[in-house]
Design a protein around this motif. Structure first.
Motif, PDB file in Angstrom:
ATOM      1  N   LEU A   1       0.809  -1.235  -0.356  1.00  0.00           N
ATOM      2  CA  LEU A   1       0.022   0.234   0.009  1.00  0.00           C
ATOM      3  C   LEU A   1       0.856   1.208  -0.137  1.00  0.00           C
ATOM      4  O   LEU A   1       2.105   1.233   0.687  1.00  0.00           O
ATOM      5  CB  LEU A   1      -0.842   0.014   1.285  1.00  0.00           C
ATOM      6  CG  LEU A   1      -1.669  -0.953   1.458  1.00  0.00           C
ATOM      7  CD1 LEU A   1      -2.287  -1.077   2.845  1.00  0.00           C
ATOM      8  CD2 LEU A   1      -3.096  -1.091   0.611  1.00  0.00           C
ATOM      9  N   ASP A   2       0.269   2.386  -0.488  1.00  0.00           N
ATOM     10  CA  ASP A   2       0.990   3.393  -0.662  1.00  0.00           C
ATOM     11  C   ASP A   2       0.521   4.308   0.772  1.00  0.00           C
ATOM     12  O   ASP A   2      -0.488   4.535   0.634  1.00  0.00           O
ATOM     13  CB  ASP A   2       0.680   4.240  -1.793  1.00  0.00           C
ATOM     14  CG  ASP A   2       1.459   5.639  -2.187  1.00  0.00           C
ATOM     15  OD1 ASP A   2       2.307   6.168  -1.038  1.00  0.00           O
ATOM     16  OD2 ASP A   2       1.813   5.779  -3.235  1.00  0.00           O
ATOM     17  N   ALA A   3       1.504   4.693   1.488  1.00  0.00           N
ATOM     18  CA  ALA A   3       1.196   5.524   2.711  1.00  0.00           C
ATOM     19  C   ALA A   3       0.551   6.969   2.448  1.00  0.00           C
ATOM     20  O   ALA A   3      -0.142   7.469   3.472  1.00  0.00           O
ATOM     21  CB  ALA A   3       2.405   5.712   3.430  1.00  0.00           C
ATOM     22  N   ILE A   4       0.933   7.477   1.305  1.00  0.00           N
ATOM     23  CA  ILE A   4       0.190   9.018   1.045  1.00  0.00           C
ATOM     24  C   ILE A   4      -0.915   8.710   0.218  1.00  0.00           C
ATOM     25  O   ILE A   4      -1.621   9.858  -0.009  1.00  0.00           O
ATOM     26  CB  ILE A   4       1.305   9.822   0.103  1.00  0.00           C
ATOM     27  CG1 ILE A   4       1.807   9.042  -0.874  1.00  0.00           C
ATOM     28  CG2 ILE A   4       2.391  10.319   1.206  1.00  0.00           C
ATOM     29  CD1 ILE A   4       3.026   9.988  -1.899  1.00  0.00           C
ATOM     30  N   LYS A   5      -1.395   7.429  -0.131  1.00  0.00           N
ATOM     31  CA  LYS A   5      -2.677   7.325  -0.846  1.00  0.00           C
ATOM     32  C   LYS A   5      -3.664   6.875   0.146  1.00  0.00           C
ATOM     33  O   LYS A   5      -3.364   6.650   1.395  1.00  0.00           O
ATOM     34  CB  LYS A   5      -2.461   6.371  -1.760  1.00  0.00           C
ATOM     35  CG  LYS A   5      -1.912   6.902  -3.177  1.00  0.00           C
ATOM     36  CD  LYS A   5      -1.807   6.091  -4.537  1.00  0.00           C
ATOM     37  CE  LYS A   5      -1.133   6.592  -5.417  1.00  0.00           C
ATOM     38  NZ  LYS A   5      -0.679   5.779  -6.545  1.00  0.00           N
ATOM     39  N   PRO A   6      -5.029   7.170   0.222  1.00  0.00           N
ATOM     40  CA  PRO A   6      -6.073   6.745   0.873  1.00  0.00           C
ATOM     41  C   PRO A   6      -5.844   5.356   1.454  1.00  0.00           C
ATOM     42  O   PRO A   6      -5.473   4.283   0.757  1.00  0.00           O
ATOM     43  CB  PRO A   6      -7.314   6.811   0.114  1.00  0.00           C
ATOM     44  CG  PRO A   6      -7.039   7.608  -1.222  1.00  0.00           C
ATOM     45  CD  PRO A   6      -5.823   7.680  -1.331  1.00  0.00           C
ATOM     46  N   ILE A   7      -6.299   5.121   2.829  1.00  0.00           N
ATOM     47  CA  ILE A   7      -6.121   3.569   3.233  1.00  0.00           C
ATOM     48  C   ILE A   7      -7.233   2.705   2.787  1.00  0.00           C
ATOM     49  O   ILE A   7      -7.221   1.674   2.805  1.00  0.00           O
ATOM     50  CB  ILE A   7      -6.247   3.717   4.781  1.00  0.00           C
ATOM     51  CG1 ILE A   7      -5.409   2.191   5.363  1.00  0.00           C
ATOM     52  CG2 ILE A   7      -7.431   4.057   5.340  1.00  0.00           C
ATOM     53  CD1 ILE A   7      -4.016   2.224   5.154  1.00  0.00           C
TER      54      ILE A   7
ATOM     55  N   LYS B   1       6.668   3.860   1.288  1.00  0.00           N
ATOM     56  CA  LYS B   1       6.663   5.378   1.167  1.00  0.00           C
ATOM     57  C   LYS B   1       6.516   6.008   2.591  1.00  0.00           C
ATOM     58  O   LYS B   1       5.964   7.098   2.667  1.00  0.00           O
ATOM     59  CB  LYS B   1       5.887   5.818  -0.032  1.00  0.00           C
ATOM     60  CG  LYS B   1       6.185   5.409  -1.086  1.00  0.00           C
ATOM     61  CD  LYS B   1       5.357   5.994  -2.158  1.00  0.00           C
ATOM     62  CE  LYS B   1       5.449   5.169  -3.618  1.00  0.00           C
ATOM     63  NZ  LYS B   1       4.499   5.695  -4.735  1.00  0.00           N
ATOM     64  N   ILE B   2       6.759   5.427   3.727  1.00  0.00           N
ATOM     65  CA  ILE B   2       6.545   5.991   5.178  1.00  0.00           C
ATOM     66  C   ILE B   2       7.748   7.509   5.077  1.00  0.00           C
ATOM     67  O   ILE B   2       7.305   8.143   6.190  1.00  0.00           O
ATOM     68  CB  ILE B   2       6.900   5.163   6.193  1.00  0.00           C
ATOM     69  CG1 ILE B   2       8.136   4.263   6.292  1.00  0.00           C
ATOM     70  CG2 ILE B   2       5.753   3.958   6.103  1.00  0.00           C
ATOM     71  CD1 ILE B   2       8.421   3.787   7.377  1.00  0.00           C
ATOM     72  N   ASP B   3       8.571   7.439   4.321  1.00  0.00           N
ATOM     73  CA  ASP B   3       9.307   8.761   4.586  1.00  0.00           C
ATOM     74  C   ASP B   3       8.646   9.777   3.900  1.00  0.00           C
ATOM     75  O   ASP B   3       9.069  11.135   4.339  1.00  0.00           O
ATOM     76  CB  ASP B   3      10.821   8.507   3.645  1.00  0.00           C
ATOM     77  CG  ASP B   3      10.217   8.098   2.187  1.00  0.00           C
ATOM     78  OD1 ASP B   3       9.412   7.299   2.164  1.00  0.00           O
ATOM     79  OD2 ASP B   3      10.723   8.786   1.316  1.00  0.00           O
TER      80      ASP B   3
END
Length: 368
Positions: A149-155, A249-251
Motif C-alpha cells: 500500500l502507498d502511505a500517501i494514498k487513501p487507506i 513510502k513512510i518517508d
C-alpha cells in the motif's frame, strides 16, 4: 461474458438496495449464492470458444515457498522486489510499468523464498478488467500474499484490494469455517448447530443449497456461521492464506500519521526507496510463512547447519522430511535418530510418524 458481468452487477446493486435484517437474511443468502456461482463462471468460462479460464502468468515455482506482491499500480512493488532480491524489475514514476510477472528469490535463514512482482491490479480486476484475472490467478498459487500500500494514498485502497482478492476466492488471514457439509442420497436438508445462531436458519440453508441444486445434505455448525461461510464450504475452491500489509513510502508522511497506521493489524511499515525496515518485513514474512528448518546429519559426521531441509508447518513428520529429500528414501527407511526440541532424549530413535520441530537435527538409518 458481458451477460455474466451484467448479472453480477444487477445482483450487487440489489444487495446494496436491500436492508440487512432478519426478514431479509434468507433473500440475501440466496443472492450471495447466485453471486458466488456467477463469479465461478467468470473464472472458468465454458469450453465453447471464447477466452480461456483465469490462467496465471507462467512462472516456474522455485524455492521452498512463494510470496506474491499485490497492489495498485505505482505503489513501489518493483522497488521492493529490487531491494529485497537484487532482481531487476523496471521502475518508473508512471503507472503500469510492470506488465508481466517478475520472479526473484531471497535466501533467508537457509530457506529460499520466491517473491513474485505481479502487475498492478485495478478496481474491477475480479470481473476481468485489466490483467486482473491473470494477476489474481497467479496470486492463488502463493503461500503468502504481501499487499503493498502507498502511505500517501487513501487507506481505503486496502479494502478495495481485499475485495478483489475475495471475489476470486482468496480468504486473507482467515481459517476455514468450522462447519461440516455432507451430501447424501435422500432425507432432505438436515441442519444442526452446537451454538446459538444469529445469521443462519433452516430456510436460508435450504435456499442456498437449492441454488446449487443440492436437496439432500447434512449441515453441522460449530460456530456462529454466516451465509458466506456456508457458500465457501459448498464451493470448496477457496484458498486460505496469510497476508501482510506492507505500507510503503513512510518517508513521505508525518510521525502522527505513522502512529495511526500502526493500529492496522498484520501491518509492516517500510520505505523501499530508502531501505527502511526491510529486515523487519523479512522477519514478518518468515513468521507468516511458518516454515520449519530441519538439519541433516550424515552418519559419523557433524550436522549440516548451512543447508537445512525446509518443511511447511502442516507437513512436519519424518515421512514428509524423507519425501522432501527423495521419494525413494522411504522404501529403505528403517528408523530415524532425532536431536532437538521434539524429543525427550538426545538422540531419540523415532518412526516415520514422529512430528519434527524447527531446527531439529535428523539422521536417517536405512535398511541393510
Amino acid at each position: 461474458m458481458a451477460t455474466v458481468m451484467q448479472k453480477i452487477k444487477d445482483i450487487e446493486d440489489e444487495m446494496a438496495r436491500t436492508q440487512k435484517n432478519k426478514a431479509t437474511a434468507h433473500h440475501l443468502g440466496l443472492l450471495k449464492a447466485k453471486l458466488a456461482k456467477l463469479r465461478r463462471e467468470l473464472l472458468e468460462p465454458s469450453s465453447k470458444g471464447g477466452g480461456g479460464a483465469g490462467e496465471g502468468f507462467d512462472v516456474t515455482k522455485s524455492g521452498d515457498s512463494r510470496v506474491g506482491l499485490v497492489g495498485f499500480p505505482s505503489v513501489g512493488k518493483s522497488t521492493l522486489l529490487n531491494k529485497l532480491t537484487g532482481t531487476f524489475s523496471e521502475v518508473a514514476s508512471y503507472e503500469f510499468t510492470t506488465l508481466t510477472c517478475i520472479p526473484g528469490v531471497i535466501t533467508y535463514r537457509g530457506a529460499k523464498i520466491q517473491l513474485l512482482d505481479l502487475p498492478g491490479i485495478i478496481e474491477g480486476a475480479k470481473d476481468g478488467k485489466g490483467r486482473g484475472r491473470q494477476v489474481i490467478s497467479t496470486a492463488r498459487t502463493c503461500n503468502c500474499i504481501l499487499i503493498v500500500l502507498d502511505a500517501i494514498k487513501p487507506i481505503t485502497h486496502k479494502r478495495l484490494i481485499e475485495k478483489e482478492l475475495e471475489g476470486f476466492g482468496i480468504r486473507l488471514n482467515k481459517e476455514p469455517p468450522n462447519l461440516t457439509f455432507r451430501k447424501k442420497d435422500k432425507g432432505g436438508i438436515n441442519f444442526t448447530s452446537t451454538v446459538a445462531n444469529t445469521h443462519l436458519d433452516l430456510e436460508t440453508v435450504k435456499a442456498i443449497c437449492g441454488e446449487y441444486r443440492i436437496h439432500n445434505a447434512d449441515v453441522t455448525l460449530r460456530f456462529d456461521a454466516t451465509a458466506d461461510d456456508l457458500i465457501d464450504v459448498i464451493e470448496g475452491s477457496r484458498k486460505y492464506m496469510p497476508c501482510i500489509y506492507a505500507v510503503n513510502k513512510i518517508d513521505q508522511i508525518t510521525l502522527e500519521e505513522l502512529e495511526i497506521l500502526d493500529k492496522l493489524p498484520h501491518y509492516c511499515p517500510v520505505s523501499a526507496h530508502l531501505e527502511w525496515n526491510l529486515d523487519g518485513l523479512l522477519e514478518k514474512i518468515w513468521e507468516y510463512l511458518n516454515l520449519t528448518r530441519i538439519y541433516t546429519k550424515p552418519k559419523g559426521m557433524n550436522p549440516d547447519y548451512e543447508d537445512p531441509v525446509i518443511l511447511s508447518s502442516k507437513k512436519t513428520t519424518v515421512e514428509d522430511f524423507c519425501e522432501r529429500i527423495h521419494k525413494d528414501m522411504l522404501k529403505q527407511f528403517k528408523y530415524a535418530l532425532v536431536w532437538g526440541s521434539s524429543v525427550k532424549h538426545k538422540p531419540q530413535r523415532v518412526g516415520r510418524e514422529h512430528e519434527l520441530e524447527d531446527e531439529d537435527v535428523v539422521q536417517i538409518i536405512k535398511k541393510i
